[in-house]
Design an enzyme around this catalytic site. Structure first.
Site, mmCIF file in Angstrom:
data_model
loop_
_atom_site.group_PDB
_atom_site.id
_atom_site.type_symbol
_atom_site.label_atom_id
_atom_site.label_comp_id
_atom_site.label_asym_id
_atom_site.label_seq_id
_atom_site.Cartn_x
_atom_site.Cartn_y
_atom_site.Cartn_z
ATOM 1 N N TYR A 126 -3.035 -10.112 10.755
ATOM 2 C CA TYR A 126 -3.601 -11.190 9.945
ATOM 3 C C TYR A 126 -4.483 -12.122 10.777
ATOM 4 O O TYR A 126 -5.462 -12.673 10.265
ATOM 5 C CB TYR A 126 -2.488 -11.969 9.252
ATOM 6 C CG TYR A 126 -1.878 -11.212 8.092
ATOM 7 C CD1 TYR A 126 -2.639 -10.883 6.984
ATOM 8 C CD2 TYR A 126 -0.547 -10.809 8.115
ATOM 9 C CE1 TYR A 126 -2.098 -10.179 5.922
ATOM 10 C CE2 TYR A 126 0.007 -10.107 7.056
ATOM 11 C CZ TYR A 126 -0.771 -9.793 5.965
ATOM 12 O OH TYR A 126 -0.242 -9.089 4.918
ATOM 13 N N PRO A 167 6.920 -11.008 12.172
ATOM 14 C CA PRO A 167 6.301 -11.131 13.500
ATOM 15 C C PRO A 167 5.398 -9.966 13.894
ATOM 16 O O PRO A 167 4.351 -10.169 14.507
ATOM 17 C CB PRO A 167 7.520 -11.235 14.431
ATOM 18 C CG PRO A 167 8.566 -11.880 13.587
ATOM 19 C CD PRO A 167 8.372 -11.302 12.209
ATOM 20 N N GLY A 225 -6.991 1.748 6.185
ATOM 21 C CA GLY A 225 -7.728 0.506 5.985
ATOM 22 C C GLY A 225 -7.593 -0.142 4.629
ATOM 23 O O GLY A 225 -8.269 -1.141 4.351
ATOM 24 N N VAL A 258 0.861 -1.184 0.000
ATOM 25 C CA VAL A 258 0.000 0.000 0.000
ATOM 26 C C VAL A 258 0.896 1.232 0.000
ATOM 27 O O VAL A 258 1.852 1.319 0.782
ATOM 28 C CB VAL A 258 -0.931 0.029 1.232
ATOM 29 C CG1 VAL A 258 -1.724 1.335 1.277
ATOM 30 C CG2 VAL A 258 -1.887 -1.162 1.211
ATOM 31 N N GLY A 290 -4.949 -1.786 3.304
ATOM 32 C CA GLY A 290 -4.307 -3.095 3.398
ATOM 33 C C GLY A 290 -5.283 -4.157 3.862
ATOM 34 O O GLY A 290 -5.374 -5.241 3.283
#
Length: 203
Positions: free
Chosen positions: A165, A159, A132, A124, A134
């Site tokens: 995610y 990490p 928002g 992005v 991504g």
């Protein structure tokens, strides 16, 4: 980097008479869309599927802005041609932040077209991060893969990105499975790490 995966039982997927994948209870479900296309349209943002209208030089510029290396245009085009799903974001109105038609974000997924897929190259534009985009591109790309009947969706994440995610439905190292990558080594034994597909945190 850690491997994260969204997965479900493959036997829960069948085809209807029209040949479309039907998702049954207990299978991988499309992720909820946190912000609709209409809401993004009011912000002059549009999501586009496919690579036909992508300017390769502009895509390389985006990669460079987020810290990815530039790719050879011929190889990049070949990669896109062999990609299962491409999702990118463009600006629909000129402003002081972007030009009309400018690429704001990108993501793609390779797949065998039936059982599994892996998401790559999530990027992005830094000027458009933290609004928002991504999250939105991952939601839409994952939804496309699930709708296509794919039962395992994976990606690699640094990490500090794993928590994001996980909020989108991905699981860290399911059943102890770890992502691994083949690396060339120099004569001194030090790994020569290629950064071509090293993911960055989407915003």
């Amino acid at each position: 980097m850690l491997g994260v995966v969204a997965t479900a039982a493959a036997e829960g997927i069948s085809l209807n008479k029209a040949g479309w994948a039907v998702l049954h209870e207990g299978t991988l479900q499309p992720p909820p869309i946190s912000k609709t296309d209409e809401q993004f349209a009011s912000d002059n943002v549009q999501f586009v599927e496919g690579y036909a209208d992508i300017n390769l030089a502009e895509l390389n510029d985006l990669f460079e802005k987020v810290g990815f290396p530039r790719r050879d245009p011929a190889k990049l085009l070949l990669a896109l041609e062999h990609t299962h799903s491409v999702m990118w974001i463009q600006c629909t109105k000129s402003s002081r932040w972007a030009k009309l038609g400018q690429m704001l974000g990108f993501a793609r997924a390779t797949s065998d077209g039936a059982l599994s897929a892996t998401i790559w190259d999530v990027a992005v534009n830094p000027s458009w991060q933290r609004v928002g985009l991504g999250r939105a591109v991952i939601e839409r790309l994952t939804a496309r893969l699930v709708t296509d009947g794919i039962s395992t969706v994976t990606l690699y994440a640094e990490p500090n990105v794993v928590g994001l995610y996980e909020k989108l439905g991905f699981v860290r190292d399911p059943d102890g499975i770890r992502g691994m990558a083949f690396q060339r080594k120099s004569k001194t034994g030090k790994a020569l790490i290629e950064r071509t597909n090293r993911p960055r945190r989407p915003r």
